[in-house]
Motif scaffolding. Structure first.
Motif, PDB file in Angstrom:
ATOM      1  N   ALA A   1       0.822  -1.205   0.000  1.00 46.27           N
ATOM      2  CA  ALA A   1       0.000   0.000   0.000  1.00 46.27           C
ATOM      3  C   ALA A   1       0.865   1.268   0.000  1.00 46.27           C
ATOM      4  CB  ALA A   1      -0.937  -0.006   1.204  1.00 46.27           C
ATOM      5  N   LEU A   2       1.959   1.249   0.747  1.00 47.59           N
ATOM      6  CA  LEU A   2       2.829   2.418   0.825  1.00 47.59           C
ATOM      7  C   LEU A   2       3.507   2.721  -0.504  1.00 47.59           C
ATOM      8  CD1 LEU A   2       4.395   1.731   4.329  1.00 47.59           C
ATOM      9  CD2 LEU A   2       3.127   3.801   3.704  1.00 47.59           C
ATOM     10  N   ALA A   3       3.668   1.700  -1.357  1.00 51.82           N
ATOM     11  CA  ALA A   3       4.319   1.905  -2.651  1.00 51.82           C
ATOM     12  C   ALA A   3       3.548   2.877  -3.537  1.00 51.82           C
ATOM     13  CB  ALA A   3       4.485   0.558  -3.364  1.00 51.82           C
ATOM     14  N   ALA A   4       2.267   3.106  -3.228  1.00 49.04           N
ATOM     15  CA  ALA A   4       1.464   4.036  -4.028  1.00 49.04           C
ATOM     16  C   ALA A   4       1.882   5.486  -3.804  1.00 49.04           C
ATOM     17  CB  ALA A   4      -0.022   3.859  -3.702  1.00 49.04           C
ATOM     18  N   THR A   5       2.442   5.783  -2.631  1.00 52.46           N
ATOM     19  CA  THR A   5       2.814   7.162  -2.302  1.00 52.46           C
ATOM     20  C   THR A   5       4.296   7.339  -1.997  1.00 52.46           C
ATOM     21  OG1 THR A   5       2.126   6.720  -0.021  1.00 52.46           O
ATOM     22  CG2 THR A   5       0.527   7.822  -1.461  1.00 52.46           C
TER      23      THR A   5
ATOM     24  N   LEU B   1       9.276  -1.667   0.432  1.00 54.70           N
ATOM     25  CA  LEU B   1       9.462  -1.969   1.848  1.00 54.70           C
ATOM     26  C   LEU B   1       9.157  -3.425   2.191  1.00 54.70           C
ATOM     27  CD1 LEU B   1       7.980   1.270   3.454  1.00 54.70           C
ATOM     28  CD2 LEU B   1      10.384   0.651   3.163  1.00 54.70           C
ATOM     29  N   ARG B   2       9.014  -4.265   1.172  1.00 57.69           N
ATOM     30  CA  ARG B   2       8.709  -5.663   1.463  1.00 57.69           C
ATOM     31  C   ARG B   2       9.861  -6.338   2.203  1.00 57.69           C
ATOM     32  NH1 ARG B   2       6.838  -7.760  -4.336  1.00 57.69           N
ATOM     33  NH2 ARG B   2       8.525  -6.329  -4.878  1.00 57.69           N
ATOM     34  N   ALA B   3      11.110  -6.021   1.818  1.00 59.09           N
ATOM     35  CA  ALA B   3      12.250  -6.609   2.514  1.00 59.09           C
ATOM     36  C   ALA B   3      12.286  -6.150   3.970  1.00 59.09           C
ATOM     37  CB  ALA B   3      13.550  -6.233   1.806  1.00 59.09           C
ATOM     38  N   ALA B   4      11.951  -4.882   4.207  1.00 62.98           N
ATOM     39  CA  ALA B   4      11.910  -4.383   5.577  1.00 62.98           C
ATOM     40  C   ALA B   4      10.811  -5.082   6.377  1.00 62.98           C
ATOM     41  CB  ALA B   4      11.694  -2.870   5.587  1.00 62.98           C
ATOM     42  N   ALA B   5       9.668  -5.338   5.730  1.00 67.20           N
ATOM     43  CA  ALA B   5       8.577  -6.031   6.408  1.00 67.20           C
ATOM     44  C   ALA B   5       9.004  -7.430   6.833  1.00 67.20           C
ATOM     45  CB  ALA B   5       7.348  -6.106   5.500  1.00 67.20           C
ATOM     46  N   ARG B   6       9.651  -8.145   5.921  1.00 66.51           N
ATOM     47  CA  ARG B   6      10.129  -9.484   6.268  1.00 66.51           C
ATOM     48  C   ARG B   6      11.222  -9.425   7.331  1.00 66.51           C
ATOM     49  NH1 ARG B   6       9.266 -10.229   0.530  1.00 66.51           N
ATOM     50  NH2 ARG B   6      11.379  -9.505   0.127  1.00 66.51           N
ATOM     51  N   GLY B   7      12.135  -8.446   7.179  1.00 60.78           N
ATOM     52  CA  GLY B   7      13.227  -8.319   8.136  1.00 60.78           C
ATOM     53  C   GLY B   7      12.745  -8.002   9.537  1.00 60.78           C
ATOM     54  N   LEU B   8      11.718  -7.165   9.638  1.00 61.24           N
ATOM     55  CA  LEU B   8      11.175  -6.827  10.950  1.00 61.24           C
ATOM     56  C   LEU B   8      10.729  -8.070  11.701  1.00 61.24           C
ATOM     57  CD1 LEU B   8       9.035  -3.581  10.504  1.00 61.24           C
ATOM     58  CD2 LEU B   8      10.772  -3.976  12.257  1.00 61.24           C
ATOM     59  N   LYS B   9      10.026  -8.949  11.020  1.00 56.46           N
ATOM     60  CA  LYS B   9       9.550 -10.158  11.677  1.00 56.46           C
ATOM     61  C   LYS B   9      10.703 -11.121  12.000  1.00 56.46           C
ATOM     62  CE  LYS B   9       5.831 -11.090  12.444  1.00 56.46           C
ATOM     63  NZ  LYS B   9       4.984 -10.799  13.634  1.00 56.46           N
ATOM     64  N   GLN B  10      11.592 -11.315  11.047  1.00 58.60           N
ATOM     65  CA  GLN B  10      12.704 -12.233  11.277  1.00 58.60           C
ATOM     66  C   GLN B  10      13.671 -11.703  12.326  1.00 58.60           C
ATOM     67  OE1 GLN B  10      14.246 -12.459   7.315  1.00 58.60           O
ATOM     68  NE2 GLN B  10      12.609 -13.790   6.553  1.00 58.60           N
TER      69      GLN B  10
END
Length: 274
Positions: free
Chosen positions: A237-241, A246-255
């Motif tokens: 969703a953030l990619a629209a603006t 940030l997909r790598a950051a999303a995965r990294g946050l969880k891992q």
């Protein structure tokens, strides 16, 4: 003029005249400007074609705070450098107040060179010790970004329990601390211990995008992060603006939660740096 030849000449001159006494030096080439304190590390990098673009991968990873704080009211930045994060937030977060704290006036003097906007009601650059400023004057930021480096590396006070306690106290109720650590810093396990002593299990650390740097996230409020699927949906969703992936950051946050709370990870880091 042969711009490629001019760029090569500029690089050779830079190699022949290393910075003296930790003074900031700007390397200018045909396509980019970069900020250095020595010959080994790049402190900041700016594309001439798109001055507001986040070129260095770790800066894009630090913007992963948007996954948890998509519309912060106030961001505090410790360390200005070439202003990459400040410029990005100024352009793409138009309702956010940004305060950048930089200890070296010689770095601040380069703000026009790096196209950092002048101070106004949304942006303020302050010459001060970042740790002191957070402790004494920093209002109630939603996000604190820590990317403060001198010629010898990250100042010790920016990795202390006292500093992290001050950040925790200053942040809003669901605020977020994000810090950049250089991969070969032997003190990273110590920093993690200090952060854990303040934020408990509410932290994550992982390697930044296209870099060897580690990015630390620590947050107030709920201990648990949203699910991986939720974070990935937010990244899409953030990619629209935001011109960010940030997909790598999303995965990294969880891992990275497991890394941040696993003593073996700190031992592994310490072993790899010996």
């Amino acid at each position: 003029m042969d711009h490629s030849h001019a760029s090569f000449d500029a690089y050779l001159e830079f190699l022949a005249t290393p910075p003296a006494s930790g003074a900031p030096v700007v390397l200018e080439t045909e396509h980019a400007l970069s900020l250095h304190f020595d010959l080994l590390a790049t402190q900041s990098f700016m594309s001439r074609h798109d001055p507001d673009r986040l070129v260095l991968g770790y800066t894009r990873t630090m913007m992963g705070f948007l996954l948890l704080q998509p519309a912060p009211t106030r961001i505090s930045m410790i360390g200005l450098g070439g202003g990459a994060l400040a410029k990005y937030c100024y352009r793409y977060l138009p309702h956010t107040r940004i305060v950048a704290i930089e200890i070296d006036p010689r770095v601040i003097a380069l703000r026009d060179t790096f196209h950092i906007p002048p101070d106004d009601e949304r942006l303020e650059v302050i010459c001060a010790d970042g740790a002191d400023y957070v402790r004494q004057h920093d209002g109630r930021p939603d996000v604190i970004l820590v990317d403060g480096f001198l010629a010898h590396g990250m100042p010790a006070q920016l990795g202390s329990a006292a500093f992290y306690e001050a950040c925790h106290a200053r942040l809003n109720g669901d605020g977020l601390l994000v810090a950049n650590f250089v991969e070969d810093d032997p003190h990273i396990p110590y920093y993690l211990e200090q952060v854990r002593s303040v934020f408990g299990k509410s932290l994550s650390i992982f390697v930044g995008e296209d870099s060897c740097n580690y990015t630390l996230f620590a947050w107030k409020g709920a201990t648990r992060l949203p699910s991986r699927d939720t974070l990935l949906a937010r990244a899409r969703a953030l990619a629209a603006t935001h011109p960010l992936n940030l997909r790598a950051a999303a995965r990294g946050l969880k891992q990275g939660i497991r890394h941040a709370t696993d003593g073996a990870f700190g031992q592994k880091l310490a072993g790899s740096q010996n």
